[in-house]
Design a protein around this motif. Structure first.
Motif, mmCIF file in Angstrom:
data_model
loop_
_atom_site.group_PDB
_atom_site.id
_atom_site.type_symbol
_atom_site.label_atom_id
_atom_site.label_comp_id
_atom_site.label_asym_id
_atom_site.label_seq_id
_atom_site.Cartn_x
_atom_site.Cartn_y
_atom_site.Cartn_z
ATOM 1 N N ALA A 14 48.503 19.277 54.956
ATOM 2 C CA ALA A 14 48.129 17.947 54.458
ATOM 3 C C ALA A 14 47.024 17.328 55.319
ATOM 4 O O ALA A 14 46.064 16.771 54.796
ATOM 5 C CB ALA A 14 49.350 17.037 54.430
ATOM 6 N N PHE A 15 47.161 17.493 56.647
ATOM 7 C CA PHE A 15 46.132 16.935 57.532
ATOM 8 C C PHE A 15 44.820 17.719 57.401
ATOM 9 O O PHE A 15 43.740 17.126 57.404
ATOM 10 C CB PHE A 15 46.617 16.927 58.992
ATOM 11 N N ASP A 16 44.942 19.051 57.273
ATOM 12 C CA ASP A 16 43.735 19.877 57.112
ATOM 13 C C ASP A 16 42.966 19.451 55.870
ATOM 14 O O ASP A 16 41.740 19.357 55.868
ATOM 15 C CB ASP A 16 44.123 21.363 56.983
ATOM 16 N N LYS A 17 43.727 19.209 54.795
ATOM 17 C CA LYS A 17 43.112 18.825 53.522
ATOM 18 C C LYS A 17 42.449 17.440 53.653
ATOM 19 O O LYS A 17 41.336 17.241 53.184
ATOM 20 C CB LYS A 17 44.218 18.779 52.454
ATOM 21 N N THR A 18 43.142 16.533 54.315
ATOM 22 C CA THR A 18 42.618 15.161 54.444
ATOM 23 C C THR A 18 41.351 15.131 55.289
ATOM 24 O O THR A 18 40.409 14.411 54.980
ATOM 25 C CB THR A 18 43.686 14.249 55.098
ATOM 26 N N PHE A 19 41.340 15.930 56.372
ATOM 27 C CA PHE A 19 40.219 15.840 57.318
ATOM 28 C C PHE A 19 39.256 17.026 57.252
ATOM 29 O O PHE A 19 38.323 17.091 58.052
ATOM 30 C CB PHE A 19 40.754 15.685 58.746
ATOM 31 N N ASN A 20 39.510 17.946 56.317
ATOM 32 C CA ASN A 20 38.661 19.122 56.179
ATOM 33 C C ASN A 20 38.469 19.821 57.530
ATOM 34 O O ASN A 20 37.357 20.124 57.954
ATOM 35 C CB ASN A 20 37.309 18.712 55.568
ATOM 36 N N ALA A 21 39.580 20.007 58.230
ATOM 37 C CA ALA A 21 39.524 20.596 59.579
ATOM 38 C C ALA A 21 40.781 21.422 59.838
ATOM 39 O O ALA A 21 41.752 21.323 59.090
ATOM 40 C CB ALA A 21 39.426 19.480 60.603
ATOM 41 N N ASN A 22 40.719 22.231 60.882
ATOM 42 C CA ASN A 22 41.914 22.992 61.281
ATOM 43 C C ASN A 22 42.677 22.210 62.341
ATOM 44 O O ASN A 22 42.462 22.404 63.541
ATOM 45 C CB ASN A 22 41.509 24.363 61.850
ATOM 46 N N THR A 23 43.522 21.326 61.871
ATOM 47 C CA THR A 23 44.269 20.505 62.823
ATOM 48 C C THR A 23 45.434 21.312 63.404
ATOM 49 O O THR A 23 45.829 22.336 62.846
ATOM 50 C CB THR A 23 44.818 19.227 62.152
ATOM 51 N N GLY B 67 32.933 17.736 63.971
ATOM 52 C CA GLY B 67 31.850 17.487 63.007
ATOM 53 C C GLY B 67 32.390 17.289 61.599
ATOM 54 O O GLY B 67 32.004 16.338 60.898
ATOM 55 N N ASN B 68 33.307 18.184 61.178
ATOM 56 C CA ASN B 68 33.888 18.076 59.833
ATOM 57 C C ASN B 68 34.625 16.757 59.662
ATOM 58 O O ASN B 68 34.501 16.090 58.639
ATOM 59 C CB ASN B 68 34.888 19.218 59.591
ATOM 60 N N VAL B 69 35.407 16.410 60.686
ATOM 61 C CA VAL B 69 36.194 15.168 60.611
ATOM 62 C C VAL B 69 35.257 13.963 60.530
ATOM 63 O O VAL B 69 35.466 13.053 59.728
ATOM 64 C CB VAL B 69 37.154 15.049 61.818
ATOM 65 N N LEU B 70 34.197 13.998 61.338
ATOM 66 C CA LEU B 70 33.256 12.870 61.323
ATOM 67 C C LEU B 70 32.573 12.735 59.967
ATOM 68 O O LEU B 70 32.321 11.620 59.499
ATOM 69 C CB LEU B 70 32.216 13.029 62.443
ATOM 70 N N SER B 71 32.306 13.872 59.309
ATOM 71 C CA SER B 71 31.715 13.816 57.958
ATOM 72 C C SER B 71 32.678 13.147 56.983
ATOM 73 O O SER B 71 32.268 12.337 56.150
ATOM 74 C CB SER B 71 31.393 15.223 57.453
ATOM 75 N N VAL B 72 33.973 13.501 57.099
ATOM 76 C CA VAL B 72 34.986 12.885 56.229
ATOM 77 C C VAL B 72 35.038 11.376 56.489
ATOM 78 O O VAL B 72 35.071 10.570 55.550
ATOM 79 C CB VAL B 72 36.383 13.534 56.467
ATOM 80 N N LEU B 73 35.013 11.006 57.765
ATOM 81 C CA LEU B 73 35.064 9.580 58.113
ATOM 82 C C LEU B 73 33.811 8.854 57.612
ATOM 83 O O LEU B 73 33.897 7.746 57.085
ATOM 84 C CB LEU B 73 35.189 9.394 59.636
ATOM 85 N N GLU B 74 32.669 9.508 57.765
ATOM 86 C CA GLU B 74 31.404 8.908 57.318
ATOM 87 C C GLU B 74 31.461 8.613 55.814
ATOM 88 O O GLU B 74 31.132 7.504 55.379
ATOM 89 C CB GLU B 74 30.257 9.874 57.635
ATOM 90 N N ASP B 75 31.915 9.600 55.043
ATOM 91 C CA ASP B 75 32.016 9.418 53.582
ATOM 92 C C ASP B 75 32.999 8.300 53.234
ATOM 93 O O ASP B 75 32.746 7.490 52.350
ATOM 94 C CB ASP B 75 32.483 10.722 52.910
ATOM 95 N N TYR B 76 34.133 8.287 53.951
ATOM 96 C CA TYR B 76 35.166 7.283 53.666
ATOM 97 C C TYR B 76 34.626 5.872 53.912
ATOM 98 O O TYR B 76 34.760 4.987 53.064
ATOM 99 C CB TYR B 76 36.395 7.553 54.545
#
Lengths: 138, 96
Positions: A14-23, B67-76
């Protein structure tokens, strides 16, 4: 009911999907406060389990151990009162004795007439409430 | 306010987790706090950043995925029209 490992895998997905990352999931360091909370929760769970066991014995086999056990409950109750004080004990006693009604529903806890009633779902919920109301006690 | 938020899930399965994480109120707190924490992690050169507490665990994101997380945050934040936070996320990406 799902096992903890499966739950953790789902959680990470769920976290991976939300943040598009390998949490990753890391176990928290067991601080003193965390250990106290765990001990409180386990004590309340055990107490509740014991009360339910006595109640089952009475209803299913007509064996009443309450009179026999009463001094032990008094010892535990008095220890809780000594440790946490009367006010916190009242909350604990509500959780153990009055929270669940005869028809199995959760009774609300009314702390103040102006505040909405609270429904205590678990010992953790009770602990958090005590911490909020009486942060210096625990 | 605490620096790392805590989330309590009342149901323990994938759909419930995803649904809770998509809840607007949770997202608002989670994403804002994560942006602050990512800023600290990047500036201090940390290898990972804590997202939130769940029960006895901490959910962390490794440095390689900042980087991926920051992109998600940026879009949000762009979608929510919180342009200062959106710019902060974009600027932090440039520091990686």
């Amino acid at each position: 009911m799902k096992k903890t490992n499966e739950q953790n895998t789902d959680l990470i997905k769920a976290f991976d999907k939300t943040f598009n990352a390998n949490t990753k999931l890391k176990r928290r360091r067991r601080t003193k406060a965390f250990k106290k909370k765990e001990l409180f929760i386990s004590t309340i769970n055990l107490y509740e389990k014991q009360l339910n066991r006595n109640s089952e014995l009475l209803h299913e086999f007509n064996i009443d151990l309450n009179k026999w056990d009463e001094p032990f409950y008094d010892i535990i109750d008095n220890t809780l009162k000594l440790g946490y004080g009367e006010k916190v004990y009242e909350l604990i006693a509500f959780y153990l004795y009055d929270r669940i009604s005869i028809d199995g529903l959760v009774n609300p806890l009314v702390l103040d007439i102006d505040l909405p009633p609270l429904f205590l779902e678990s010992p953790e919920h009770l602990y958090n409430l005590i911490m909020k109301l009486y942060p210096d006690v625990i | 306010m605490k620096r790392i938020p805590r989330i309590t899930f009342f149901e323990n399965h994938l759909e419930a987790y995803v649904e809770s994480l998509n809840d607007n109120n949770i997202k608002k707190i989670l994403f804002s706090k994560l942006l602050e924490n990512l800023e600290i992690s990047i500036k201090k050169g940390r290898k990972s950043c804590n997202i939130c507490y769940v029960g006895e665990h901490i959910v962390v994101v490794p440095e390689s995925d900042f980087g991926n997380v920051l992109s998600v945050l940026e879009d949000y934040f762009l979608e929510k029209e919180e342009y200062d936070k959106c710019t902060k996320a974009r600027d932090l990406k440039l520091l990686l």
